[in-house]
Design a protein around this motif. Sequence first.
Motif, PDB file in Angstrom:
ATOM      1  N   ARG A  90     128.956  58.857  16.248  1.00  0.00           N
ATOM      2  CA  ARG A  90     128.831  58.673  17.699  1.00  0.00           C
ATOM      3  C   ARG A  90     128.871  57.185  18.052  1.00  0.00           C
ATOM      4  NH1 ARG A  90     125.297  62.959  17.131  1.00  0.00           N
ATOM      5  NH2 ARG A  90     123.504  61.582  16.939  1.00  0.00           N
ATOM      6  N   SER A  91     128.166  56.396  17.277  1.00  0.00           N
ATOM      7  CA  SER A  91     128.140  54.958  17.523  1.00  0.00           C
ATOM      8  C   SER A  91     129.536  54.362  17.374  1.00  0.00           C
ATOM      9  CB  SER A  91     127.169  54.285  16.556  1.00  0.00           C
ATOM     10  OG  SER A  91     127.172  52.893  16.730  1.00  0.00           O
ATOM     11  N   ALA A  92     130.255  54.761  16.343  1.00  0.00           N
ATOM     12  CA  ALA A  92     131.616  54.253  16.133  1.00  0.00           C
ATOM     13  C   ALA A  92     132.524  54.669  17.279  1.00  0.00           C
ATOM     14  CB  ALA A  92     132.153  54.747  14.797  1.00  0.00           C
ATOM     15  N   GLU A  93     132.381  55.877  17.757  1.00  0.00           N
ATOM     16  CA  GLU A  93     133.206  56.351  18.885  1.00  0.00           C
ATOM     17  C   GLU A  93     132.903  55.536  20.146  1.00  0.00           C
ATOM     18  OE1 GLU A  93     132.561  60.519  19.308  1.00  0.00           O
ATOM     19  OE2 GLU A  93     133.851  61.017  17.603  1.00  0.00           O
ATOM     20  N   GLU A  94     131.610  55.293  20.381  1.00  0.00           N
ATOM     21  CA  GLU A  94     131.227  54.505  21.561  1.00  0.00           C
ATOM     22  C   GLU A  94     131.745  53.083  21.444  1.00  0.00           C
ATOM     23  OE1 GLU A  94     126.991  54.846  21.814  1.00  0.00           O
ATOM     24  OE2 GLU A  94     127.083  56.998  22.217  1.00  0.00           O
ATOM     25  N   ASP A  95     131.639  52.494  20.269  1.00  0.00           N
ATOM     26  CA  ASP A  95     132.143  51.133  20.059  1.00  0.00           C
ATOM     27  C   ASP A  95     133.656  51.055  20.247  1.00  0.00           C
ATOM     28  OD1 ASP A  95     129.564  50.362  19.523  1.00  0.00           O
ATOM     29  OD2 ASP A  95     129.847  50.219  17.334  1.00  0.00           O
ATOM     30  N   SER A  96     134.361  52.091  19.851  1.00  0.00           N
ATOM     31  CA  SER A  96     135.823  52.070  19.964  1.00  0.00           C
ATOM     32  C   SER A  96     136.256  52.166  21.427  1.00  0.00           C
ATOM     33  CB  SER A  96     136.444  53.201  19.152  1.00  0.00           C
ATOM     34  OG  SER A  96     136.164  54.456  19.725  1.00  0.00           O
TER      35      SER A  96
END
Length: 96
Positions: free
Chosen positions: A86-92
């Motif tokens: 989820r964090s990686a998706e938000e960062d992207s």
Amino acid sequence: MRLEELARRLEEAGDELAGASTTLNIVDPGARVLGADSDGALGQLGRDLHRLLAAALTSRGREASAHGARLAETAHAVRRVAAEYRSAEEDSRVIP
């Protein structure tokens, strides 16, 4: 299946195994059922069988408890991975 669902199911399976670990100790029918209260060789055989049964139930209970704990740890790890995804998706999404 989503990671959160997988973690929930792993946790439920772990809880089930932990519960089985205590149930195994209740299953012991007692030495008398195996003829341990008889005299002579048959009584000794019944006592020996009951001792083996009790040791086996205790061991299987410990194993079930340990496997339940491992499943709970695995569920926790899956939840951490899901949070990282989820964090990686938000960062992207933030990157222009």
